[in-house]
Structure formats: structure tokens, C-alpha cells
Write a protein that holds these residues in place. Sequence first.
Motif, PDB file in Angstrom:
ATOM      1  N   VAL A 129      -0.092   9.881  -1.694  1.00  0.00           N
ATOM      2  CA  VAL A 129      -1.351   9.447  -2.072  1.00  0.00           C
ATOM      3  C   VAL A 129      -2.014  10.851  -2.590  1.00  0.00           C
ATOM      4  O   VAL A 129      -2.826  10.609  -3.670  1.00  0.00           O
ATOM      5  N   ARG A 130      -1.916  12.006  -1.958  1.00  0.00           N
ATOM      6  CA  ARG A 130      -2.387  13.225  -2.631  1.00  0.00           C
ATOM      7  C   ARG A 130      -1.668  13.589  -3.805  1.00  0.00           C
ATOM      8  O   ARG A 130      -2.045  14.203  -5.009  1.00  0.00           O
ATOM      9  N   HIS A 190      -3.060   9.685   4.810  1.00  0.00           N
ATOM     10  CA  HIS A 190      -3.785   9.065   3.583  1.00  0.00           C
ATOM     11  C   HIS A 190      -3.283   7.898   3.435  1.00  0.00           C
ATOM     12  O   HIS A 190      -1.956   7.581   3.323  1.00  0.00           O
ATOM     13  N   PRO A 195      -8.886  11.284  -2.651  1.00  0.00           N
ATOM     14  CA  PRO A 195      -8.723  10.606  -1.437  1.00  0.00           C
ATOM     15  C   PRO A 195      -9.028  11.109  -0.304  1.00  0.00           C
ATOM     16  O   PRO A 195      -8.949  12.429  -0.110  1.00  0.00           O
ATOM     17  N   ASP A 228      -3.189  11.675  -6.689  1.00  0.00           N
ATOM     18  CA  ASP A 228      -4.288  12.399  -6.904  1.00  0.00           C
ATOM     19  C   ASP A 228      -4.081  13.533  -8.056  1.00  0.00           C
ATOM     20  O   ASP A 228      -4.835  13.638  -8.979  1.00  0.00           O
ATOM     21  N   SER A 234      -6.985   3.115  -6.988  1.00  0.00           N
ATOM     22  CA  SER A 234      -8.069   3.021  -5.735  1.00  0.00           C
ATOM     23  C   SER A 234      -9.333   2.211  -6.373  1.00  0.00           C
ATOM     24  O   SER A 234      -9.591   1.390  -5.593  1.00  0.00           O
ATOM     25  N   TYR A 260      -4.939   8.536  -8.723  1.00  0.00           N
ATOM     26  CA  TYR A 260      -5.532   7.836  -7.681  1.00  0.00           C
ATOM     27  C   TYR A 260      -6.629   6.990  -7.994  1.00  0.00           C
ATOM     28  O   TYR A 260      -6.765   5.887  -7.382  1.00  0.00           O
ATOM     29  N   GLU A 261      -7.603   7.362  -8.842  1.00  0.00           N
ATOM     30  CA  GLU A 261      -8.567   6.615  -9.058  1.00  0.00           C
ATOM     31  C   GLU A 261      -8.369   5.327  -9.815  1.00  0.00           C
ATOM     32  O   GLU A 261      -9.028   4.398  -9.694  1.00  0.00           O
ATOM     33  N   LEU A 319      -3.658   4.024   0.843  1.00  0.00           N
ATOM     34  CA  LEU A 319      -4.125   3.623  -0.270  1.00  0.00           C
ATOM     35  C   LEU A 319      -3.759   2.142  -0.245  1.00  0.00           C
ATOM     36  O   LEU A 319      -2.502   1.785  -0.659  1.00  0.00           O
ATOM     37  N   GLY A 331       0.917  -1.160   0.017  1.00  0.00           N
ATOM     38  CA  GLY A 331       0.124  -0.221   0.001  1.00  0.00           C
ATOM     39  C   GLY A 331       0.741   1.370   0.138  1.00  0.00           C
ATOM     40  O   GLY A 331       1.980   1.037   0.194  1.00  0.00           O
ATOM     41  N   VAL A 389      -3.112  -1.057  -1.821  1.00  0.00           N
ATOM     42  CA  VAL A 389      -2.940  -1.580  -3.015  1.00  0.00           C
ATOM     43  C   VAL A 389      -1.665  -2.337  -3.228  1.00  0.00           C
ATOM     44  O   VAL A 389      -0.593  -1.629  -2.823  1.00  0.00           O
TER      45      VAL A 389
END
Length: 520
Positions: A51-52, A95, A70, A55, A64, A60-61, A97, A45, A99
Motif C-alpha cells: 500500500v505504501r 496498511h 495511506p 503511494d 482508494s 494510492y489515491e 486498502l 484488497g 479494493v
Amino acid sequence: MITDVVIAGGGPNGLMLACELSLAGVRPVVLERLPEPSEEPKANGLLGQVVRMLDRRGLYERLSGSPGPPQPNSGYFMFGAMGLDLSLLDDSPVHALPVPQRRIVQVLQERAIELGVEIRRGHEVVGLSQDDDAVTVDVAGPSGAYPLRARYLIGADGAHSATRKLSGIGFPGVTYDRMTVRTAHATVPAELVDPATGALNVPGHGAVLPFLPHRTERGGFSYAPMPGHPPLVSTTEWDQPETDAPMGLDELRASIRRVLGVDVPLGPPDGEGPHVLRRLTGGNTRLAERFCDGRVFLIGDAAHVYAATGGGPGLNLGLQDAVNLGWKLATVLRGSAPPALLNSYETERRAAAHRMILNAQAQSALIAPGGDVTGLRELFTELLRDQSTVQRLAELIAGADVRYDMGEPEAHPLIGRFAPDLELHTPTGPVRLAELTRTARPLLLDLTEGASPAETLALWHDQVDIVTARPQSSATTALLLRPDCYVAWASASPHPDPTELEGLRTAVRRWFGVIEPARP
């Protein structure tokens, strides 16, 4: 023929750098030793500011798998396996994520190919030499050896970086050779998982929150239910006998019994695909003696590695190395700025790496066994009731406490900081700041009443994106963002005075070009 940039390493950091360079008009060549992406889940992850940043590049999309920006963790987290109550904060910087790394590589590789990046798999850097103009890279490929000449070579080839070694750059640090980490994909009875919190209710021991390390006097335990994959179960122990025997699930069960004092009924993972069953002895926290050597630069694990923090924070740092270096290389290659601009890469990212070292070493000290450590943890638990302490640790974990020296008096609190998330009202409608930074270009965000900053930079429109808008809040300000989304200049005045506007011109000359555009 000379290639602009060769990137050694096709993992997340190398691919992110390739994308950044391509957005800036530079076409790099990526050399990856492995013929296919690794299935080994080195990180499970992304955590923190990265993470920002993803984005702000429109990634990001994709990662995620869900729409929308986020959202920060404003609930519960950990520092050194101690609870961190993020609900105490007005604005949590944390934040996360979840993954797998192979998915991160897949998404970044797809994006790099969309941008026209050439990726050569099965090609390994085995030698290099430099002169004043370029680097000559000796490459071993599927069809034999060949030379490749480039203006710059970037080592994104991991902790055992051949690029770093061939450049003669030392990698000093600390090895934690007492520590053994066992990890496996495994199943647990569904009735032990709390459907509301995701916690694993261990009979005879209690609840273990997902994704967060759990310490006892005998070691550490963690439970990570990865979306779309069997859960990852891990233990950490100290002073275990060494063995070369292959690890099995029974070995992990026995380790859990020693750490928690009870049994956890683990079963083999469901489904097909790669499954982890791994034992690692020791860990390292290391920092390269320098991040560059002439025309050779290091990013990610080639420049720094950390024990005890897990893969997320280290990858957070490496991906931001790539974003920091990419636009600077492109600016120099275009001739807009002198090579001296590249010196700021080492200055800025070394400072960020030192903060991560502090993070790693502090957490290592707090999770180690022993009564003295237990006493320290009891005292630390009291401190974690204070909002200011939680804020500092949350920013350290997220990498949000980094402030770069922008070469000017820091009269505005945002100068040198990663730009905050903003909701804006533009002439064409509402927009998030993250939607304005997808091009990886410098950005002037003019929220003033008279738009004087936009007028000041009107002749720089080919180098700087200029957006006039109104903020969602009543605050009026103007921000100059570098492509890595750090604030190079800011004003809090609705009508910036001439001195502030000259500071804006100075910031543009410093970071994006040395020549004042000719006035008509």
C-alpha cells in the motif's frame, strides 16, 4: 525484431511490472490469455507494505478514491483469527486498502496505457525456447499462432503458470485438501450491522468484526462489507463431503449454521454486476524451485502461492516482486549494469517469499480445528498482550520485516530496509518522500548540514535523482534509495566522513552502474 521484455499475464503483477519498466524507459509487450479482465474477485484488497509502495508511485489515491496518503491501522487486526491490538505499537506497519482485484487491474491497466505499454488480450504463451541472446515465445492469438522474440520473458501468469511449466521449473509445496471455503456476495439485515464499528452482530453468537476471520471449533467465518459492492460472506470448514453440484445461497447458510451454531439471515445481493457464489476445496502453499531460468523470470503467483493468508498478503508480495525486478531489468537492458545484477532478484524475493510461507503456515496451524489447537491459541492469546510480540507479527503480516543484503556492513539500521515515510522541507517547499519517488529512479536524499553526499554524486545526476532537504524531525541523515524504495546506503552523521562517502560511491556502482563518471 527483438522486443526487450515480454510479460506473460495481464493481471495486477504483470501490469505493475509493465508500468515499472515503462517508467525506466523500456517498452514491454503484455500477453494476456483472457480477452477481457476477469470479474472473479481473487483478492478483495491490498494489505501491508505494498500500500505504501503504491503511494510512492502515485497510485494510492486512484485506488482508494480519496485524497491524501495511506494511514496505518493503529487499532485492531488479526493473526490466525486472534486479535492483534495494534494500538500497542508506536508506529503500526499495517496498511490496508479494501479494493476489489478487478479495480486494481483497471487502475494498473489505465496507468500502463498512459505509459505507452502494448497490451495484447486474447494472446496466450504456448511454447518457448532460449538461446544466449533471447527467448523465442510461441504465442496463440485471435488471428492464429506467431513467434515473438524478446530479451527477457516474465511469467506473471498465475499459480498455473504456463511460463513456469514450459521452463521446467518445479512448484513443490503443501496441499490442504481437507479444507472447503464457501464465498458469496449476500445481504444481511441492516439492523445487524453496528454503524460505529461495522461489526456484524450475529443473534445468539455475538459480534464479528468486518474483514477479519472469526474461528470457532467447527470452522471459520468472515464478513467483508466491500465499498460499493454487496458484502462478501465466507466460511471455512474441514472434512466436508465433496460435491459437484452448483453452490447456492442455501448451502452457505447451512455452512454458517455449522460453523457458528446459529443462523445468519442472508439474502441475495442487491444491484447488478458480477456476484460471487463459489466453493473451493483445498488450498496450496507452494514455492517455485527457482525464480529464474536463463532469460525467463517468474513473479507473483507463478513463483509462490499461500493458503490461509487470503489474497491481500499474496498480492502484496507479487506486486513487490514486480517493483523489485522492473528497475533491475531496465538497468541491465540499458547496459548500465551487468546481467549479474538480476541474480539479486531471486535472492531478495525468495527471502521475502519464505517469510510469507512462515506467515501462511503459522496461521494455518492456528485456525485448524481441534482441542490441541485451542490450547495453543489460549497460550498465544497471552503472548499477544506483549508489545514486542505484536510488533513482530504486525511486521510479518505487512511484509515490513524483510531486510535485503546490500553488500556493505549494515552500520545504519535503515540499510536494506524499506525507506520510512518522511516529511521533508526542500528549497521549493514541504514534500513527502512518496512524492519524490514517482519517477522510479534511484534517489539520494541528502539531509546533512554540508550536503557532502550530494556533492559526491554530482557527476551521477543523470542516473540518480539528488534532493537536498531538511527532515521534519531534528534527526540529520542521508539516504540512498533504490527505485524499489529500499535503502542501499545511509548515514546518521551531519558530516559524513570520507569512508562513508566512499561507501556511497560503492553503493551507486553496485546497484546503478559500473563505470565511474568522468570528471571534467
